[in-house]
Design a protein around this motif. Structure first.
Motif, short mmCIF file in Angstrom:
data_model
loop_
_atom_site.label_atom_id
_atom_site.label_comp_id
_atom_site.label_asym_id
_atom_site.label_seq_id
_atom_site.Cartn_x
_atom_site.Cartn_y
_atom_site.Cartn_z
N ARG A 96 0.83 -1.20 0.00
CA ARG A 96 0.00 0.00 0.00
C ARG A 96 0.86 1.26 0.00
NH1 ARG A 96 -2.35 -1.01 4.33
NH2 ARG A 96 -3.95 -2.37 3.43
N TRP B 242 2.45 1.65 -3.55
CA TRP B 242 1.53 2.18 -4.56
C TRP B 242 1.13 3.62 -4.26
CZ3 TRP B 242 1.54 0.17 -8.99
CH2 TRP B 242 1.66 -1.21 -9.17
N LYS B 243 1.12 3.97 -2.99
CA LYS B 243 0.82 5.36 -2.63
C LYS B 243 1.92 6.29 -3.12
CE LYS B 243 -0.38 8.25 1.34
NZ LYS B 243 -0.56 8.28 2.81
N SER C 195 1.65 6.43 -6.94
CA SER C 195 0.52 7.26 -7.38
C SER C 195 0.80 8.74 -7.17
CB SER C 195 -0.74 6.85 -6.62
OG SER C 195 -0.57 7.05 -5.22
N ALA D 115 2.98 9.79 -9.92
CA ALA D 115 2.23 9.90 -11.17
C ALA D 115 1.39 11.17 -11.20
CB ALA D 115 1.34 8.67 -11.34
N VAL D 116 0.79 11.52 -10.05
CA VAL D 116 -0.01 12.75 -9.98
C VAL D 116 0.87 13.97 -10.19
CG1 VAL D 116 -1.39 14.17 -8.44
CG2 VAL D 116 -1.81 11.72 -8.56
N ARG E 25 1.74 14.16 -13.85
CA ARG E 25 0.59 14.61 -14.64
C ARG E 25 0.35 16.10 -14.44
NH1 ARG E 25 -2.93 11.78 -12.29
NH2 ARG E 25 -2.38 9.85 -13.37
#
Length: 237
Positions: free
Chosen positions: A204, A207-208, A211, A214-215, A218
Motif C-alpha cells: 500500500r 503504490w501510494k 501514485s 504519477a499525480v 501529470r
C-alpha cells in the motif's frame, strides 16, 4: 534489531501468549516503557568506562586510532564483561524462543471450543509472535559461531599460539562476525516473509508513493501544456 530490544519484545510477546490470564495482564505499554527506561539506564551506566578509559591517538594527519588501556585490570574487565553480556543475551533468546514455541504448540493443541478461554489474542499479536520467533532463531543461529569462538578465546587467552593457530582463529572470528552481521540485516526480510499485514502495508505504501509521483508528473505535464507556445505567436508588423 538490537538484542536488548529483541529480548524485551520477546518477553512481551511471551507474556501476551501465555495461557494464564494473570500473566497476560503484565503485557502493557506501562511495563514496556518501564523496561525500556531501565535498559537505557543500565547501558548508560555500563558504558561510562568508554569515555574514561578509551583514548584517541593520531597515527598520521588523516588516520586516528581509538584504543583502550592495555595494562592493568581494565582489559580483563572489558573482555569478561562483554563475554558475560553476550552469553546472557544469547541464552535469553534461546529460552524465549523455546517458551514461545511451547505456547504456540499449546494453543494448537487446545480444542477449538476452549481457545477463546485459554487465550485471547488478536491476529496482529500472532503475526508479531511469529516474526519475533523467526528473528530469535535467526539471531541465535547467527550468534552461535561468534559466541562459541568467544568462549574458546576466553579459555585459551593466555596460551601461546602458533602462526597457523592465530590465522585459524582470525578466520573463525571474521567468519563469525560476518554471519552475525548478516543476521542483523534480516529483520526486514523476516517481516516480509512471515507477516501478511506487513506485506500489504508495504504494498500500500509503495503504490501510494507511485501514485503520488504519477499525480505530480501529470500535474507538471498539464502545466506545460497550458503554457503558450512563444514560437508560434505571430508578432505584429
Amino acid at each position: 534489531m538490537s538484542p536488548s530490544i529483541l529480548v524485551l519484545a520477546s518477553i512481551d510477546r511471551l507474556l501476551i501468549s501465555s495461557a494464564n490470564v494473570d500473566i497476560r495482564l503484565y503485557s502493557s505499554s506501562r511495563l514496556a516503557y518501564f523496561s525500556l527506561s531501565i535498559t537505557l539506564v543500565v547501558w548508560c551506566i555500563y558504558y561510562i568506562h568508554v569515555p574514561v578509559k578509551f583514548d584517541t591517538y593520531q597515527m598520521n594527519p588523516v588516520i586516528f586510532l581509538c584504543i583502550f588501556e592495555l595494562t592493568g585490570p581494565y582489559p580483563d574487565f572489558l573482555h569478561y564483561s562483554q563475554l558475560i553480556i553476550n552469553v546472557v543475551l544469547f541464552l535469553l533468546m534461546v529460552v524465549l524462543s523455546i517458551y514461545s514455541w511451547k505456547n504456540v504448540c499449546q494453543m494448537k493443541l487446545a480444542p477449538p471450543e476452549q481457545r477463546h478461554v485459554v487465550r485471547k489474542m488478536h491476529k496482529k499479536d500472532f503475526q508479531m509472535l511469529r516474526c519475533l520467533f523467526a528473528m530469535n532463531v535467526i539471531h541465535v543461529i547467527g550468534d552461535s559461531l561468534i559466541m562459541t569462538y568467544t568462549i574458546y578465546k576466553a579459555s585459551t587467552r593466555f596460551e601461546v599460539l602458533t602462526a597457523w593457530e592465530q590465522n585459524r582463529n582470525d578466520f573463525i572470528s571474521n567468519l563469525g562476525i560476518f554471519v552475525h552481521l548478516i543476521a542483523n540485516c534480516t529483520d526486514f526480510y523476516i517481516y516480509v516473509i512471515t507477516s501478511r499485514s506487513f506485506r500489504q502495508e508495504l504494498k500500500r505504501s509503495f503504490w501510494k508513493i507511485v501514485s503520488l509521483k504519477a499525480v505530480e508528473a501529470r500535474h507538471i505535464n498539464n502545466e506545460q501544456l497550458e503554457l503558450p507556445n512563444v514560437s508560434a505567436v505571430s508578432l505584429p508588423k
